[in-house]
Design an enzyme around this catalytic site. Structure first.
Site, short mmCIF file in Angstrom:
data_model
loop_
_atom_site.label_atom_id
_atom_site.label_comp_id
_atom_site.label_asym_id
_atom_site.label_seq_id
_atom_site.Cartn_x
_atom_site.Cartn_y
_atom_site.Cartn_z
N LYS A 196 3.40 49.01 70.85
CA LYS A 196 4.63 48.24 70.68
C LYS A 196 4.98 48.25 69.20
CE LYS A 196 6.84 43.79 71.31
NZ LYS A 196 6.82 42.48 71.96
N ARG A 206 15.93 38.78 71.52
CA ARG A 206 15.61 37.55 70.80
C ARG A 206 16.78 36.58 70.87
NH1 ARG A 206 12.61 40.57 65.70
NH2 ARG A 206 10.93 41.46 66.97
N LYS A 218 7.68 40.91 62.14
CA LYS A 218 6.49 41.04 63.00
C LYS A 218 5.63 42.23 62.60
CE LYS A 218 8.48 38.52 66.93
NZ LYS A 218 8.54 38.42 68.40
N GLU A 234 -4.53 52.42 69.41
CA GLU A 234 -4.24 51.20 70.19
C GLU A 234 -4.48 51.45 71.68
OE1 GLU A 234 -3.59 48.20 69.43
OE2 GLU A 234 -2.77 48.11 67.41
N LYS A 249 6.77 51.00 73.75
CA LYS A 249 7.99 50.21 73.58
C LYS A 249 8.43 50.25 72.14
CE LYS A 249 9.37 45.41 73.91
NZ LYS A 249 8.93 44.05 74.05
N SER A 275 16.19 45.89 74.96
CA SER A 275 17.53 45.30 74.93
C SER A 275 18.52 46.05 74.05
CB SER A 275 17.40 43.84 74.47
OG SER A 275 16.74 43.76 73.22
N TYR A 314 16.73 47.37 81.91
CA TYR A 314 17.79 46.45 82.31
C TYR A 314 18.83 47.17 83.18
CZ TYR A 314 15.57 43.71 78.68
OH TYR A 314 14.65 43.03 77.94
C1 PBG Z 1 8.07 39.21 72.77
C2 PBG Z 1 8.81 40.32 73.42
C3 PBG Z 1 9.89 41.00 72.84
C4 PBG Z 1 10.36 41.88 73.80
C5 PBG Z 1 9.55 41.74 74.93
N1 PBG Z 1 8.58 40.77 74.66
C6 PBG Z 1 10.54 40.81 71.53
C7 PBG Z 1 9.75 40.87 70.31
O1 PBG Z 1 8.63 41.39 70.26
O2 PBG Z 1 10.26 40.36 69.31
C8 PBG Z 1 11.53 42.78 73.59
C9 PBG Z 1 12.22 43.26 74.82
C10 PBG Z 1 13.60 43.77 74.59
O3 PBG Z 1 14.10 43.90 73.45
O4 PBG Z 1 14.25 44.06 75.59
N2 PBG Z 1 6.72 39.18 72.83
#
Ligand code: PBG
Length: 325
Positions: A196, A206, A218, A234, A249, A275, A314
């Site tokens: 990720k 968010r 992050k 990982e 991701k 997203s 989505y």
């Molecule tokens: C949080 C989480 C995130 C997403 C899924 N779980 C956001 C982040 O890590 O800030 C993002 C999913 C998306 O953007 O559709 N643990």
């Protein structure tokens, strides 16, 4: 010329016959956003066509989606500000409506796969995936594992099929697997967000959950976009620690990582079309720059071609409608 590649593209029948990749209802998981409301739904402004669902709206919608052939959903809760704190303890509280929703959905839709989100951010007043040490500003890894474990057990008790740790703390899969087994949940799957990346593509998500970090970013836990060998490290750790499925991701900008995991691991590989990817396609199509359905298909096929076995998208419902036509 003896060899003419264009012979194999002459018409749609021959093109279909030799095609290497396809998307089916067996590939899709639909991520959805929940609220504590009983009725109604609100559209997420940065994700046109996606909603925060109340209890009723969720149940009614799932009835429709199952008819289309939907196999699984991934559930993300929006948590009221008053229930957030620095340790995210509401995540495993019996008062957490998210756990009630899981129970009710499992009861009403026993064949639908339910995947959860395991991370502190929706529950954290700091908006981070782990516990923040306010003096140093550091995200505390090992203290966070404690919460992730409690959250996972609470979700497993509620009846979730797949635990989805999205937090990127070190050692979380091992800890969650051990503690789930200890509680008798040997059959609960773990789909780990293995690779990720710290990404700009998460903006609209968010916004949907009101879960943006209150300070900093992050980058001390999510991966650096410049690295690919780190993804192998990982994924290696997650496989040793007991992950059943490995996730990459975001999706479209990280196809090389999807391909690398597919080639180097025996676990099924999933990819999360996040997203920001969704929003870009939606808004570009709305402006008339390209056709939305064709652009959606091109992206989903790209994931399959790169080696993904599962796609979290989505667009899942739109894709299922298209596949049903
Ligand atoms: C949080 C989480 C995130 C997403 C899924 N779980 C956001 C982040 O890590 O800030 C993002 C999913 C998306 O953007 O559709 N643990």
């Amino acid at each position: 010329m003896k060899i003419r590649p264009r012979r194999l593209r002459l018409n749609s029948s021959i093109r279909d016959l030799i095609s290497e990749s396809s998307v089916s209802s067996n590939d899709l998981i639909y991520p959805i956003f929940l609220t504590n409301e009983q009725e109604g739904r609100e559209e997420i402004s940065s994700m046109p066509g996606q909603f925060r669902h109340s209890r009723k709206s969720l149940i009614e919608s799932i009835k429709e989606w199952e008819k289309l052939g939907l196999k699984g959903v991934c559930l993300f809760p929006k948590i009221e500000e008053k229930n957030k704190n620095s340790t995210g303890s509401f995540s495993y509280s019996p008062k957490n409506y998210y756990l009630d929703r899981i129970k009710e959905l499992k009861d009403k839709f026993p064949n639908l796969l339910l995947m959860s989100d395991v991370a502190l951010d929706p529950y954290s007043c700091d908006g981070h995936d782990g516990i923040v040490d306010h003096k140093s500003g550091k995200i505390l890894n090992d203290e966070t594992l404690e919460v992730l474990s409690k959250m996972s057990i609470a979700q497993a008790k509620a009846g979730v099929d797949i635990i989805g740790p999205s937090d990127m703390m070190d050692g979380r899969v091992e800890r969650i697997r051990t503690d789930l087994n200890g509680e008798g949940f040997q059959e609960t799957l773990i789909m780990s967000y293995s690779a990720k990346y710290a990404s700009n593509y998460y903006g609209p998500f968010r916004d949907a959950l009101d879960s943006a970090p209150k300070f900093g970013d992050k980058k001390t836990y999510q991966m650096d976009m410049r690295n690919s060998r780190e993804a192998l490290k990982e994924a290696t750790l997650d496989s040793i620690e007991g992950a059943d499925i490995l996730m990459v991701k975001p999706g479209i900008a990280y196809l090389d990582i999807v391909s690398a995991l597919k080639q180097n691991f025996h676990q099924p590989v999933s990819v999360y079309q996040v997203s920001g990817e969704y929003a870009m396609i939606k808004l570009g199509a709305k402006e008339g720059f390209f056709d939305e359905t064709q652009m959606m298909l091109e992206n989903l096929i790209a994931f399959k071609r790169a080696g993904a076995d599962i796609i979290l998208s989505y667009f899942s419902i739109d894709a299922l409608r298209l596949l049903n036509d």
